[in-house]
Design a protein around this motif. Structure first.
Motif, PDB file in Angstrom:
ATOM      1  N   TRP A   1      26.747  54.073 123.195  1.00  0.00           N
ATOM      2  CA  TRP A   1      26.737  52.723 122.605  1.00  0.00           C
ATOM      3  C   TRP A   1      27.429  52.717 121.246  1.00  0.00           C
ATOM      4  CZ3 TRP A   1      23.879  50.819 118.283  1.00  0.00           C
ATOM      5  CH2 TRP A   1      23.874  49.420 118.148  1.00  0.00           C
ATOM      6  N   LEU A   2      27.153  53.735 120.437  1.00  0.00           N
ATOM      7  CA  LEU A   2      27.768  53.826 119.112  1.00  0.00           C
ATOM      8  C   LEU A   2      29.285  53.981 119.213  1.00  0.00           C
ATOM      9  CD1 LEU A   2      25.231  56.180 117.274  1.00  0.00           C
ATOM     10  CD2 LEU A   2      25.659  53.768 116.761  1.00  0.00           C
ATOM     11  N   GLN A   3      29.732  54.770 120.164  1.00  0.00           N
ATOM     12  CA  GLN A   3      31.174  54.989 120.291  1.00  0.00           C
ATOM     13  C   GLN A   3      31.877  53.760 120.861  1.00  0.00           C
ATOM     14  OE1 GLN A   3      32.436  58.792 121.273  1.00  0.00           O
ATOM     15  NE2 GLN A   3      34.560  58.216 121.653  1.00  0.00           N
ATOM     16  N   GLU A   4      31.265  53.133 121.861  1.00  0.00           N
ATOM     17  CA  GLU A   4      31.921  51.981 122.490  1.00  0.00           C
ATOM     18  C   GLU A   4      31.954  50.764 121.582  1.00  0.00           C
ATOM     19  OE1 GLU A   4      29.813  51.360 126.119  1.00  0.00           O
ATOM     20  OE2 GLU A   4      30.927  52.916 127.209  1.00  0.00           O
ATOM     21  N   ASN A   5      30.897  50.575 120.772  1.00  0.00           N
ATOM     22  CA  ASN A   5      30.813  49.374 119.943  1.00  0.00           C
ATOM     23  C   ASN A   5      31.325  49.566 118.512  1.00  0.00           C
ATOM     24  OD1 ASN A   5      29.096  47.147 121.520  1.00  0.00           O
ATOM     25  ND2 ASN A   5      28.266  49.151 122.044  1.00  0.00           N
ATOM     26  N   PHE A   6      31.275  50.811 118.016  1.00  0.00           N
ATOM     27  CA  PHE A   6      31.657  51.041 116.623  1.00  0.00           C
ATOM     28  C   PHE A   6      32.653  52.195 116.440  1.00  0.00           C
ATOM     29  CE2 PHE A   6      27.332  49.372 116.848  1.00  0.00           C
ATOM     30  CZ  PHE A   6      27.452  48.229 116.073  1.00  0.00           C
ATOM     31  N   GLU A   7      33.052  52.781 117.549  1.00  0.00           N
ATOM     32  CA  GLU A   7      33.981  53.917 117.503  1.00  0.00           C
ATOM     33  C   GLU A   7      33.440  55.037 116.608  1.00  0.00           C
ATOM     34  OE1 GLU A   7      37.797  52.396 116.376  1.00  0.00           O
ATOM     35  OE2 GLU A   7      38.150  51.459 118.325  1.00  0.00           O
ATOM     36  N   ILE A   8      32.124  55.179 116.592  1.00  0.00           N
ATOM     37  CA  ILE A   8      31.492  56.256 115.827  1.00  0.00           C
ATOM     38  C   ILE A   8      31.414  57.495 116.719  1.00  0.00           C
ATOM     39  CG2 ILE A   8      29.374  57.046 114.711  1.00  0.00           C
ATOM     40  CD1 ILE A   8      28.802  54.196 113.883  1.00  0.00           C
ATOM     41  N   LYS A   9      32.129  58.520 116.343  1.00  0.00           N
ATOM     42  CA  LYS A   9      32.161  59.763 117.107  1.00  0.00           C
ATOM     43  C   LYS A   9      31.232  60.773 116.440  1.00  0.00           C
ATOM     44  CE  LYS A   9      36.997  58.879 118.306  1.00  0.00           C
ATOM     45  NZ  LYS A   9      38.397  59.364 118.145  1.00  0.00           N
ATOM     46  N   ILE A  10      30.147  61.084 117.113  1.00  0.00           N
ATOM     47  CA  ILE A  10      29.169  62.028 116.573  1.00  0.00           C
ATOM     48  C   ILE A  10      29.422  63.405 117.168  1.00  0.00           C
ATOM     49  CG2 ILE A  10      26.715  62.589 116.414  1.00  0.00           C
ATOM     50  CD1 ILE A  10      26.099  59.633 116.472  1.00  0.00           C
ATOM     51  N   VAL A  11      29.539  64.393 116.286  1.00  0.00           N
ATOM     52  CA  VAL A  11      29.847  65.752 116.729  1.00  0.00           C
ATOM     53  C   VAL A  11      28.940  66.758 116.025  1.00  0.00           C
ATOM     54  CG1 VAL A  11      32.273  65.285 117.252  1.00  0.00           C
ATOM     55  CG2 VAL A  11      31.612  65.992 114.933  1.00  0.00           C
ATOM     56  N   THR A  12      28.785  67.915 116.660  1.00  0.00           N
ATOM     57  CA  THR A  12      28.116  69.042 116.019  1.00  0.00           C
ATOM     58  C   THR A  12      29.173  69.805 115.227  1.00  0.00           C
ATOM     59  OG1 THR A  12      28.566  70.564 117.845  1.00  0.00           O
ATOM     60  CG2 THR A  12      26.549  69.235 117.992  1.00  0.00           C
ATOM     61  N   PRO A  13      28.771  70.727 114.356  1.00  0.00           N
ATOM     62  CA  PRO A  13      29.760  71.539 113.638  1.00  0.00           C
ATOM     63  C   PRO A  13      30.720  72.258 114.584  1.00  0.00           C
ATOM     64  CG  PRO A  13      27.633  71.764 112.589  1.00  0.00           C
ATOM     65  CD  PRO A  13      27.405  70.977 113.848  1.00  0.00           C
ATOM     66  N   LYS A  14      30.205  72.829 115.674  1.00  0.00           N
ATOM     67  CA  LYS A  14      31.057  73.530 116.629  1.00  0.00           C
ATOM     68  C   LYS A  14      32.079  72.596 117.250  1.00  0.00           C
ATOM     69  CE  LYS A  14      27.896  77.219 118.131  1.00  0.00           C
ATOM     70  NZ  LYS A  14      27.118  77.765 119.282  1.00  0.00           N
ATOM     71  N   GLU A  15      31.638  71.397 117.603  1.00  0.00           N
ATOM     72  CA  GLU A  15      32.543  70.428 118.222  1.00  0.00           C
ATOM     73  C   GLU A  15      33.607  69.962 117.242  1.00  0.00           C
ATOM     74  OE1 GLU A  15      29.374  68.501 121.438  1.00  0.00           O
ATOM     75  OE2 GLU A  15      29.598  67.630 119.428  1.00  0.00           O
ATOM     76  N   LEU A  16      33.227  69.825 115.983  1.00  0.00           N
ATOM     77  CA  LEU A  16      34.189  69.417 114.956  1.00  0.00           C
ATOM     78  C   LEU A  16      35.267  70.484 114.780  1.00  0.00           C
ATOM     79  CD1 LEU A  16      35.118  67.553 112.662  1.00  0.00           C
ATOM     80  CD2 LEU A  16      33.496  68.738 111.148  1.00  0.00           C
ATOM     81  N   VAL A  17      34.844  71.724 114.646  1.00  0.00           N
ATOM     82  CA  VAL A  17      35.798  72.825 114.479  1.00  0.00           C
ATOM     83  C   VAL A  17      36.704  72.942 115.700  1.00  0.00           C
ATOM     84  CG1 VAL A  17      36.008  75.336 114.335  1.00  0.00           C
ATOM     85  CG2 VAL A  17      34.364  74.134 112.882  1.00  0.00           C
ATOM     86  N   GLN A  18      36.126  72.829 116.878  1.00  0.00           N
ATOM     87  CA  GLN A  18      36.907  72.931 118.110  1.00  0.00           C
ATOM     88  C   GLN A  18      37.978  71.846 118.175  1.00  0.00           C
ATOM     89  OE1 GLN A  18      34.548  72.789 121.685  1.00  0.00           O
ATOM     90  NE2 GLN A  18      36.302  72.966 123.052  1.00  0.00           N
ATOM     91  N   HIS A  19      37.611  70.627 117.787  1.00  0.00           N
ATOM     92  CA  HIS A  19      38.576  69.529 117.797  1.00  0.00           C
ATOM     93  C   HIS A  19      39.743  69.819 116.862  1.00  0.00           C
ATOM     94  CE1 HIS A  19      40.190  65.424 117.722  1.00  0.00           C
ATOM     95  NE2 HIS A  19      40.295  65.598 116.404  1.00  0.00           N
ATOM     96  N   ILE A  20      39.437  70.284 115.667  1.00  0.00           N
ATOM     97  CA  ILE A  20      40.493  70.540 114.688  1.00  0.00           C
ATOM     98  C   ILE A  20      41.398  71.696 115.140  1.00  0.00           C
ATOM     99  CG2 ILE A  20      40.948  71.314 112.322  1.00  0.00           C
ATOM    100  CD1 ILE A  20      38.419  69.811 111.482  1.00  0.00           C
ATOM    101  N   LEU A  21      40.804  72.753 115.659  1.00  0.00           N
ATOM    102  CA  LEU A  21      41.596  73.900 116.105  1.00  0.00           C
ATOM    103  C   LEU A  21      42.492  73.555 117.281  1.00  0.00           C
ATOM    104  CD1 LEU A  21      38.976  76.808 115.854  1.00  0.00           C
ATOM    105  CD2 LEU A  21      40.761  76.185 114.209  1.00  0.00           C
ATOM    106  N   GLU A  22      41.997  72.659 118.153  1.00  0.00           N
ATOM    107  CA  GLU A  22      42.776  72.308 119.349  1.00  0.00           C
ATOM    108  C   GLU A  22      43.808  71.212 119.109  1.00  0.00           C
ATOM    109  OE1 GLU A  22      39.960  71.254 122.325  1.00  0.00           O
ATOM    110  OE2 GLU A  22      39.343  73.325 122.731  1.00  0.00           O
ATOM    111  N   ASN A  23      43.558  70.361 118.114  1.00  0.00           N
ATOM    112  CA  ASN A  23      44.421  69.190 117.952  1.00  0.00           C
ATOM    113  C   ASN A  23      45.183  69.122 116.630  1.00  0.00           C
ATOM    114  OD1 ASN A  23      43.561  67.381 120.405  1.00  0.00           O
ATOM    115  ND2 ASN A  23      41.656  68.135 119.521  1.00  0.00           N
ATOM    116  N   CYS A  24      44.754  69.907 115.641  1.00  0.00           N
ATOM    117  CA  CYS A  24      45.340  69.718 114.308  1.00  0.00           C
ATOM    118  C   CYS A  24      46.014  70.968 113.751  1.00  0.00           C
ATOM    119  CB  CYS A  24      44.257  69.265 113.346  1.00  0.00           C
ATOM    120  SG  CYS A  24      43.398  67.765 113.866  1.00  0.00           S
ATOM    121  N   ILE A  25      45.918  72.080 114.451  1.00  0.00           N
ATOM    122  CA  ILE A  25      46.514  73.316 113.923  1.00  0.00           C
ATOM    123  C   ILE A  25      47.529  73.862 114.921  1.00  0.00           C
ATOM    124  CG2 ILE A  25      46.072  75.703 113.253  1.00  0.00           C
ATOM    125  CD1 ILE A  25      43.371  74.874 112.232  1.00  0.00           C
TER     126      ILE A  25
END
Length: 276
Positions: free
Chosen positions: A252-276
């Protein structure tokens, strides 16, 4: 590369800045990587000011603290008043909540906050009329563009009202306030957001309501500033679906407010896969 703007929940940011907590944390590898990403400017970190304005008050003291907030009334002649005549003059009335009784930060939180600021964290908030604010220098710089500022305030209010409609965020405090007024109509002049501390609820119940208020305002501030990720390990298990951070609320938070909630591991994984 564009820096990723991340709002960190209380259960994350303290462990990032306090070495002892970081070493003992279940996600210490991810947190250590996050520190490096912050230092390299790949992550721009933020925390909500609710950690000080709401959460820094001991749970057993929260009822008394909110009950003891007083309002100072100041009368000043308006710009159009004629001070040379004896005619009744129009006055400007200013109502200012007094927070001088705030207990301040315990040594642990004070040290953690200083380290966070040194690392590059800045505060954000969901503005509320008459609410306690920190030194403006500690906050994310306010947009000089009036249109952008108005949009941020509107987004913050939009989220707060939507959360309350779902029974989340500050709704639980509001509900306690309505109940207190129902039991004692003399409290009606205070309004629900001040009357709640005059009710018959236990310190534990009130502390839980304030904790949910803090979570809701943290997410509202995050949404208002259009940050990329909200990093937390809180899944609202103890409060269940009445918690804005409960897993059942994530879609609901993501669909209505585009709030993406992540754990530390998920945050690091996203950056390593998409930003480096």
């Amino acid at each position: 590369m564009k820096s990723i703007h991340v709002t960190f929940d209380s259960n994350i940011w303290e462990s990032i800045v306090i070495e002892g907590k970081l070493k003992e944390h279940s996600e210490k590898e991810a947190l250590s990587t996050i520190v490096l990403l912050i230092q390299s400017k790949m992550i721009t970190p933020y925390i909500s000011d609710v950690i000080i304005t709401l959460e820094s008050i001991r749970k057993l003291d929260r009822k008394r603290y909110h009950k003891d907030i007083t309002i100072k009334t100041t009368l000043t002649p308006s710009a159009n008043s004629d001070t040379k005549t004896d005619i009744a003059k129009p006055y400007k009335i200013t109502l200012t909540p007094q927070y001088d009784h705030h207990t301040g930060l315990c040594e642990t939180l004070l040290v953690a906050t200083r380290k966070a600021l040194e690392l590059g964290f800045t505060f954000i908030n969901a503005p509320r009329i008459g609410s306690l604010r920190l030194d403006k220098k500690l906050y994310k710089p306010i947009k000089s563009n009036e249109e952008e500022l108005s949009e941020r305030l509107a987004r913050s209010n939009e989220a707060i009202l939507a959360f309350e409609k779902e029974g989340l965020g500050s709704y639980q405090v509001y509900k306690l306030g309505l109940l207190a007024i129902e039991n004692d109509p003399g409290l009606s002049n205070l309004g629900p957001y001040r009357a709640f501390s005059h009710g018959k609820e236990s310190e534990k119940e009130l502390a839980q309501a304030i904790a949910e208020w803090a979570d809701g305002d943290a997410l509202a501030a995050h949404y208002a500033h259009k940050h990329d990720f909200f990093c937390t390990l809180d899944s609202g298990k103890s409060a269940g679906s009445s918690s804005v951070l409960h897993h059942s609320r994530r879609k609901w938070l993501q669909e209505n407010f585009e709030i993406k909630i992540v754990t530390p591991k998920e945050l690091v994984q996203h950056i390593l896969e998409n930003c480096i």
